[in-house]
Design a protein around this motif. Sequence first.
Motif, PDB file in Angstrom:
ATOM      1  N   PRO A   8       0.884  -1.323  -0.035  1.00  0.00           N
ATOM      2  CA  PRO A   8       0.193   0.024  -0.103  1.00  0.00           C
ATOM      3  C   PRO A   8       0.877   1.201  -0.056  1.00  0.00           C
ATOM      4  O   PRO A   8       1.858   1.247   0.426  1.00  0.00           O
ATOM      5  N   ASP A   9       0.263   2.217  -0.567  1.00  0.00           N
ATOM      6  CA  ASP A   9       1.061   3.528  -0.494  1.00  0.00           C
ATOM      7  C   ASP A   9       1.246   4.146   0.829  1.00  0.00           C
ATOM      8  O   ASP A   9       0.183   3.766   1.721  1.00  0.00           O
ATOM      9  N   GLY A  10       2.201   4.711   1.269  1.00  0.00           N
ATOM     10  CA  GLY A  10       2.522   5.124   2.478  1.00  0.00           C
ATOM     11  C   GLY A  10       4.010   5.020   2.694  1.00  0.00           C
ATOM     12  O   GLY A  10       4.706   4.931   1.804  1.00  0.00           O
ATOM     13  N   ALA A  11       4.604   5.408   4.042  1.00  0.00           N
ATOM     14  CA  ALA A  11       5.875   5.639   4.205  1.00  0.00           C
ATOM     15  C   ALA A  11       6.825   4.439   4.193  1.00  0.00           C
ATOM     16  O   ALA A  11       7.992   4.537   3.827  1.00  0.00           O
ATOM     17  N   LEU A  12       6.103   3.200   4.218  1.00  0.00           N
ATOM     18  CA  LEU A  12       6.846   2.026   4.111  1.00  0.00           C
ATOM     19  C   LEU A  12       7.241   1.732   2.809  1.00  0.00           C
ATOM     20  O   LEU A  12       8.385   1.405   2.512  1.00  0.00           O
ATOM     21  N   ARG A  13       6.399   2.005   1.986  1.00  0.00           N
ATOM     22  CA  ARG A  13       6.597   1.561   0.503  1.00  0.00           C
ATOM     23  C   ARG A  13       7.429   2.714   0.252  1.00  0.00           C
ATOM     24  O   ARG A  13       8.482   2.513  -0.830  1.00  0.00           O
ATOM     25  N   GLY A  58       5.257  -7.212  -0.009  1.00  0.00           N
ATOM     26  CA  GLY A  58       6.071  -6.739   0.941  1.00  0.00           C
ATOM     27  C   GLY A  58       5.342  -7.028   2.354  1.00  0.00           C
ATOM     28  O   GLY A  58       4.407  -7.777   2.086  1.00  0.00           O
ATOM     29  N   TRP A  59       5.916  -6.594   3.319  1.00  0.00           N
ATOM     30  CA  TRP A  59       5.437  -7.066   4.625  1.00  0.00           C
ATOM     31  C   TRP A  59       3.955  -6.638   4.789  1.00  0.00           C
ATOM     32  O   TRP A  59       3.559  -5.612   4.450  1.00  0.00           O
ATOM     33  N   GLY A  60       3.145  -7.423   5.314  1.00  0.00           N
ATOM     34  CA  GLY A  60       1.751  -7.096   5.617  1.00  0.00           C
ATOM     35  C   GLY A  60       0.927  -7.581   4.253  1.00  0.00           C
ATOM     36  O   GLY A  60      -0.341  -7.348   4.476  1.00  0.00           O
ATOM     37  N   CYS A  61       1.348  -7.939   3.202  1.00  0.00           N
ATOM     38  CA  CYS A  61       0.675  -8.358   2.129  1.00  0.00           C
ATOM     39  C   CYS A  61       0.109  -9.672   2.380  1.00  0.00           C
ATOM     40  O   CYS A  61       0.625 -10.625   2.878  1.00  0.00           O
ATOM     41  N   PRO A  62      -1.166  -9.852   1.701  1.00  0.00           N
ATOM     42  CA  PRO A  62      -1.707 -11.225   1.849  1.00  0.00           C
ATOM     43  C   PRO A  62      -1.260 -12.318   1.345  1.00  0.00           C
ATOM     44  O   PRO A  62      -0.360 -12.236   0.104  1.00  0.00           O
ATOM     45  N   THR A  81       9.703  -8.123  -1.644  1.00  0.00           N
ATOM     46  CA  THR A  81      10.960  -7.210  -1.319  1.00  0.00           C
ATOM     47  C   THR A  81      11.193  -7.636   0.054  1.00  0.00           C
ATOM     48  O   THR A  81      12.597  -6.957   0.388  1.00  0.00           O
ATOM     49  N   GLY A  82      10.767  -8.220   0.913  1.00  0.00           N
ATOM     50  CA  GLY A  82      11.229  -8.906   2.354  1.00  0.00           C
ATOM     51  C   GLY A  82      12.212 -10.240   2.151  1.00  0.00           C
ATOM     52  O   GLY A  82      12.392 -10.459   1.122  1.00  0.00           O
ATOM     53  N   GLY A  83      12.247 -10.916   3.253  1.00  0.00           N
ATOM     54  CA  GLY A  83      13.142 -11.813   3.414  1.00  0.00           C
ATOM     55  C   GLY A  83      12.241 -13.253   2.867  1.00  0.00           C
ATOM     56  O   GLY A  83      12.205 -13.823   2.031  1.00  0.00           O
ATOM     57  N   SER A  84      11.539 -13.463   4.306  1.00  0.00           N
ATOM     58  CA  SER A  84      10.960 -14.962   4.169  1.00  0.00           C
ATOM     59  C   SER A  84       9.612 -14.614   3.257  1.00  0.00           C
ATOM     60  O   SER A  84       8.920 -13.678   3.451  1.00  0.00           O
ATOM     61  N   VAL A  85       9.341 -15.748   2.472  1.00  0.00           N
ATOM     62  CA  VAL A  85       7.963 -15.765   1.647  1.00  0.00           C
ATOM     63  C   VAL A  85       6.960 -16.904   2.380  1.00  0.00           C
ATOM     64  O   VAL A  85       6.270 -17.361   1.582  1.00  0.00           O
ATOM     65  N   ALA A  86       7.347 -17.145   3.576  1.00  0.00           N
ATOM     66  CA  ALA A  86       6.482 -18.440   4.147  1.00  0.00           C
ATOM     67  C   ALA A  86       5.231 -18.198   4.233  1.00  0.00           C
ATOM     68  O   ALA A  86       4.319 -18.948   3.961  1.00  0.00           O
ATOM     69  N   THR A  87       4.880 -16.869   4.447  1.00  0.00           N
ATOM     70  CA  THR A  87       3.373 -16.499   4.530  1.00  0.00           C
ATOM     71  C   THR A  87       2.906 -15.742   3.455  1.00  0.00           C
ATOM     72  O   THR A  87       1.881 -15.091   3.338  1.00  0.00           O
ATOM     73  N   ILE A  88       3.626 -15.616   2.298  1.00  0.00           N
ATOM     74  CA  ILE A  88       3.330 -14.797   1.306  1.00  0.00           C
ATOM     75  C   ILE A  88       2.935 -15.948  -0.060  1.00  0.00           C
ATOM     76  O   ILE A  88       2.013 -15.793  -0.914  1.00  0.00           O
ATOM     77  N   ALA A  89       4.068 -16.928  -0.222  1.00  0.00           N
ATOM     78  CA  ALA A  89       3.738 -17.801  -1.193  1.00  0.00           C
ATOM     79  C   ALA A  89       3.004 -19.002  -0.681  1.00  0.00           C
ATOM     80  O   ALA A  89       2.649 -18.945   0.526  1.00  0.00           O
TER      81      ALA A  89
END
Length: 329
Positions: A8-13, A58-62, A81-89
């Motif tokens: 999402p748009d914001g400071a983190l992105r 990125g972090w927090g994505c479903p 864009t993060g490290g672990s993809v365990a909860t993304i893939a």
Amino acid sequence: MNVLVAMPDGALREDFFPPSTKARLESIADVTWNESGEEWSRAELRDRIRGVDVCVTGWGCPQLDAAIVERADDLELLAHTGGSVATIASEAVYDAGIAVVSANDVMAEYVAEHVLGAILTHVRCLGELDAAMHRGRTDPDSYAVGSLHGSTIGLVGLGTIGRFLLEHLRSFDVAVRVYDPYIDDDALEDFPFVTRADLETALSSDIVSLHAARTPETIGMLDAEELARIPDGALFVNTARAELVVEDALLDELRSGRFSAILDVFHEEPLPDDHELRDLENAFLTPHVGGSQIRPPLTESVIDDIERYRDGEPLEHEIPRSAWTLMTR
């Protein structure tokens, strides 16, 4: 090439995509950005995934579950864009033949640098000496300044971070003991100063550094019995995940003063202001910044692989299914 950036748009992105990095991605693809300012739900991502060739997360994505993958008619690359993809893939992603890349190995290099810097800060008493100088004291003989040279170092878990740390440790006359039941027998053949060890032996080192992934198998792996194996006067380092260690057992040991700890991860983050760890002088604390604060290079490495995907070249930061199953969850 159609790219969907789910962050999402914001400071983190903005941290991950400064103007030059954003412009670079837009120069190689037609990019759709999540401009909502809110993290998408799985249903919202599913509604937007049709016709997308590359999904950037990125972090927090479903997680891209089976329902999303079913709708992803053109998706060939999941780029995190993060490290672990365990909860993304997901199993569905791999079953569909979608390639998965992440900045895991790039982030790992920065975490390894953090580990080495924190260890050297401890053994050389740099924090204490700096504080003393600011208080007007100049008596270095009252501090137990040591050296990393000649130390025994136990790595509990190896992984990508541990491998980078071993490269850094080549410059020191150290003996490293690695406990990791998942590494191949030849994984350490390039490191003559390293031997495989059981957990008890790894824990009996001058410095113990934790690098195992957080999985159902490893949560709570270091309890009171295991922590008791760490020698008096040793240094315990955790830049992995706090849940691998039983918190009350670690607090008991630190209260006793038997050994010191360097901690970058905590059971509750951010660490509460009134947490006991803040009052323990033998606990060196950093706010989970081992690799996560150096963000643009993480995104750049992912864009590198997006370009390789576009050009039909081998991917350099691919996470195969076998690695995904062992990643921190």
